[in-house]
Enzyme design. Structure first.
Site, PDB file in Angstrom:
ATOM      1  N   ILE A  64       0.853  -1.170  -0.038  1.00 59.83           N
ATOM      2  CA  ILE A  64       0.071  -0.032  -0.011  1.00 59.83           C
ATOM      3  C   ILE A  64       0.888   1.259   0.115  1.00 59.83           C
ATOM      4  CG2 ILE A  64      -1.990   1.194   1.283  1.00 59.83           C
ATOM      5  CD1 ILE A  64      -2.611  -1.280   2.374  1.00 59.83           C
ATOM      6  N   PRO A  65       1.586   1.578  -1.195  1.00 66.96           N
ATOM      7  CA  PRO A  65       2.166   2.670  -1.179  1.00 66.96           C
ATOM      8  C   PRO A  65       1.346   3.900  -0.985  1.00 66.96           C
ATOM      9  CG  PRO A  65       2.080   1.612  -3.348  1.00 66.96           C
ATOM     10  CD  PRO A  65       1.390   0.779  -2.352  1.00 66.96           C
ATOM     11  N   HIS A  66       1.521   4.962  -0.484  1.00 64.54           N
ATOM     12  CA  HIS A  66       0.859   6.302  -0.353  1.00 64.54           C
ATOM     13  C   HIS A  66       1.793   7.500  -0.139  1.00 64.54           C
ATOM     14  CE1 HIS A  66       2.123   5.804   4.162  1.00 64.54           C
ATOM     15  NE2 HIS A  66       1.895   4.619   3.813  1.00 64.54           N
ATOM     16  N   GLY A  67       1.048   8.449  -0.422  1.00 69.45           N
ATOM     17  CA  GLY A  67       1.604   9.743  -0.420  1.00 69.45           C
ATOM     18  C   GLY A  67       0.529  11.001  -0.294  1.00 69.45           C
TER      19      GLY A  67
END
Length: 154
Positions: A64-67
């Site tokens: 779950i990459p997030h930014g």
């Protein structure tokens, strides 16, 4: 937080052809850029910075990459099922083939945490992940993700 409010059908990529982590993030950043109007390079750079802090691979073939972005008004998710699993540095050491990318406004602390919680809870479901892996269409994957189990409030 309802997944239907952040994951439109056009944000589901059923067969992403990525050969490694960097390419997967780059392809997803390009798609997110098209949906948000934010530069795909800016999205990619934020995602890489986040991965340098700590890998977002949570195990069971999921990450779950997030930014966060000043330019965003509302959270957006992009989901990809990869054509082939790739090394991602996940906590269990297993390759990743399901990626839930989350972009949120910089000022949306509560929404960011709620969306991460919903995605994490949803993708810990091994049966759901198995069903997603067996589904070849964006509509089919989208339906699985937004089914009632993904609509719980966080």
């Amino acid at each position: 937080m309802q997944l239907t409010s952040i994951l439109p059908l056009e944000a589901v990529l059923p067969n992403l052809p990525a050969r490694d982590k960097k390419q997967a993030l780059k392809l997803m950043a390009m798609h997110a850029g098209t949906l948000t109007g934010i530069s795909d390079r800016a999205i990619f750079n934020v995602l890489l910075e986040r991965e340098h802090i700590g890998c977002t691979g949570m195990g069971n073939g999921v990450c779950i990459p997030h930014g966060r972005f000043d330019e965003l008004k509302h959270p957006l998710a992009v989901f990809a099922r990869l054509e082939k699993p790739i090394e991602f540095g996940a906590v269990d050491g297993k390759p990743v083939d399901l990626i839930f990318l989350l972009l949120t406004p910089t000022s949306a602390n509560t929404e960011h945490i709620k969306a991460l919680a919903v995605a994490t809870r949803l993708l810990r479901d091994k049966t759901l992940c198995k069903d997603i892996r067996a589904t070849d269409t964006a509509a089919g994957i989208h339906a699985l993700l937004i089914a009632e189990r993904g609509e719980d409030a966080a």
